[in-house]
Design a protein around this motif. Structure first.
Motif, short mmCIF file in Angstrom:
data_model
loop_
_atom_site.label_atom_id
_atom_site.label_comp_id
_atom_site.label_asym_id
_atom_site.label_seq_id
_atom_site.Cartn_x
_atom_site.Cartn_y
_atom_site.Cartn_z
N ILE A 152 1.75 9.81 11.02
CA ILE A 152 0.54 10.45 10.54
C ILE A 152 -0.22 10.97 11.75
O ILE A 152 -0.44 10.24 12.72
CB ILE A 152 -0.32 9.48 9.69
N GLY A 153 -0.58 12.23 11.70
CA GLY A 153 -1.24 12.86 12.83
C GLY A 153 -2.68 12.43 12.98
O GLY A 153 -3.25 11.73 12.13
N PRO A 154 -3.32 12.84 14.06
CA PRO A 154 -4.75 12.51 14.28
C PRO A 154 -5.61 13.08 13.17
O PRO A 154 -5.33 14.14 12.61
CB PRO A 154 -5.05 13.19 15.63
N SER A 155 -6.65 12.35 12.83
CA SER A 155 -7.64 12.79 11.83
C SER A 155 -6.97 13.23 10.54
O SER A 155 -7.16 14.36 10.06
CB SER A 155 -8.50 13.92 12.40
N SER A 156 -6.19 12.36 9.94
CA SER A 156 -5.51 12.69 8.69
C SER A 156 -5.23 11.44 7.87
O SER A 156 -5.57 10.32 8.28
CB SER A 156 -4.21 13.46 8.97
N ILE A 157 -4.62 11.64 6.71
CA ILE A 157 -4.42 10.54 5.76
C ILE A 157 -3.08 10.74 5.08
O ILE A 157 -2.63 11.87 4.89
CB ILE A 157 -5.57 10.51 4.73
N THR A 158 -2.42 9.65 4.69
CA THR A 158 -1.16 9.76 3.96
C THR A 158 -1.02 8.62 2.97
O THR A 158 -1.48 7.50 3.22
CB THR A 158 0.05 9.78 4.93
N LYS A 159 -0.41 8.91 1.82
CA LYS A 159 -0.20 7.89 0.80
C LYS A 159 1.09 7.13 1.09
O LYS A 159 2.12 7.75 1.39
CB LYS A 159 -0.13 8.49 -0.60
N VAL A 160 1.05 5.80 1.00
CA VAL A 160 2.21 4.99 1.36
C VAL A 160 2.72 4.12 0.20
O VAL A 160 3.83 3.59 0.28
CB VAL A 160 1.90 4.10 2.57
N TYR A 161 1.93 3.99 -0.87
CA TYR A 161 2.36 3.07 -1.94
C TYR A 161 1.49 3.29 -3.18
O TYR A 161 0.36 3.79 -3.09
CB TYR A 161 2.20 1.61 -1.47
N THR A 162 2.02 2.92 -4.34
CA THR A 162 1.26 2.94 -5.60
C THR A 162 1.60 1.68 -6.38
O THR A 162 2.77 1.27 -6.42
CB THR A 162 1.60 4.18 -6.44
N ALA A 163 0.59 1.05 -6.98
CA ALA A 163 0.82 -0.16 -7.76
C ALA A 163 -0.12 -0.19 -8.95
O ALA A 163 -1.12 0.54 -8.99
CB ALA A 163 0.61 -1.40 -6.89
N SER A 164 0.20 -1.02 -9.93
CA SER A 164 -0.65 -1.19 -11.10
C SER A 164 -1.67 -2.29 -10.83
O SER A 164 -1.31 -3.43 -10.54
CB SER A 164 0.20 -1.56 -12.33
N LEU A 165 -2.95 -1.95 -10.95
CA LEU A 165 -4.01 -2.91 -10.68
C LEU A 165 -4.02 -4.04 -11.69
O LEU A 165 -4.40 -5.17 -11.37
CB LEU A 165 -5.37 -2.20 -10.66
N THR A 166 -3.58 -3.77 -12.90
CA THR A 166 -3.54 -4.81 -13.93
C THR A 166 -2.44 -5.83 -13.66
O THR A 166 -2.43 -6.91 -14.26
CB THR A 166 -3.33 -4.20 -15.32
#
Length: 319
Positions: A126-140
């Motif tokens: 991930i480059g400087p000053s940026s964001i990336t998604k790494v995972y998804t889960a069910s909160l329930t």
């Protein structure tokens, strides 16, 4: 066909659709529909719905800008965090992001461990000053989440001292999502933020000097005594609730619940009733999970079924 958490799918042999909220194995996944019921289904019986946006957050923010030479005075060395954002269409889905507010390029690996079984979930940069998604889960399904192992290295070709490697091993609990949400950098969403590096220590010399000469004040913050029955329906908490999204409504309700629960403990209540309604059961589930782990709660149960049905919970405190 390989599916990912958070994807929107349709059943082949019946008129049903929903989001993938759990990967059981290579052949079976769990799908949650509008009724919030999670159903195990074979991947061979699912079709991906192309063009359907599972959430308003793009799945891939890229790796950020390529590293540029930054003067040492402008180089930012702090600001690495995890952000947890609820899906705008399906509040029970939680997306994990790595947020990089530094001038370093970050190398990231995410692994999970459940019952001594390890699985690689994400690797990338991930480059400087940026964001990336790494995972998804069910909160329930929070109680079924694995343990997360995150390792982060920082890189720069500039003449800057490298950051210490970050290594996080964490088993999430309900209390991790009980704080007030904040705006997540780089995206127009609010979520829970977990700082992974130590924030820069900023010292105000004048305030520090004044603290040496100030007299200690024995002030106690007065906590207002709450009612013994707390109605958590959103129309009781906000006047303009019609414009709120489901995740925002849930956040307001849980904030009120935790606030009144704490106030009841301060005032040494013997018991208390929270009216949450029946609905889809998400609010009730959050409340029961928080109560089951609270050190000051002796037990809890459905309250006065003849009055509330199954729409209220009575809390019995330890004395």
């Amino acid at each position: 066909m390989k599916f990912k958490l958070g994807e929107f799918v349709r059943f082949i042999d019946e008129n049903r659709e929903g989001y993938i909220t759990r990967i059981i194995d290579d052949q079976i996944v769990a799908v949650t529909g509008d009724d919030d019921f999670e159903i195990p289904v074979a991947v061979s019986n699912l079709a991906r719905v192309h063009g359907h946006m599972a959430n308003a957050i793009a799945n891939d923010f890229g790796d950020g800008e390529e590293e540029k030479q930054v003067a040492a005075a402008e180089f930012k060395t702090k600001g690495i965090s995890l952000a947890f954002v609820q899906d705008v269409n399906k509040g029970s889905l939680l997306h994990f992001f790595v947020v990089n507010e530094t001038s370093f390029e970050l190398l990231i690996t995410l692994n999970t461990e459940l019952k001594d079984t390890y699985k690689g979930e994400f690797s990338g940069k991930i480059g400087p000053s940026s964001i990336t998604k790494v995972y998804t889960a069910s909160l329930t399904e929070l109680d079924l989440w694995p343990k997360f192992l995150i390792d982060i290295l920082g890189f720069t070709s500039s003449n800057i001292k490298p950051i210490k490697p970050i290594s996080l091993i964490h088993k999430f609990k309900a209390k991790d999502f009980s704080d007030t949400k904040k705006t997540v950098p780089f995206i127009r969403q609010t979520g829970w933020i977990m700082q992974l590096d130590e924030p820069e220590l900023k010292i105000d010399a004048e305030k520090l000097k004044a603290s040496f000469f100030s007299q200690p004040q024995n002030e106690t913050k007065k906590v207002e005594k709450p009612a013994r029955e707390i109605d958590l329906h959103i129309e009781k908490l906000r006047d303009n609730y019609q414009s709120l999204s489901k995740p925002e409504i849930l956040d307001i309700q849980l904030k009120e619940f935790h606030s009144k629960l704490a106030a009841a403990i301060v005032h040494k209540f013997v018991d208390m009733v929270f009216i949450h309604g029946v609905g889809n059961g998400i609010l009730k589930d959050h409340i029961h999970k928080a109560l089951s782990k609270h050190p000051q709660v002796r037990t809890f149960k459905d309250a006065y079924k003849e009055k509330f049905g199954y729409g209220a919970t009575e809390v019995i405190f330890k004395t």
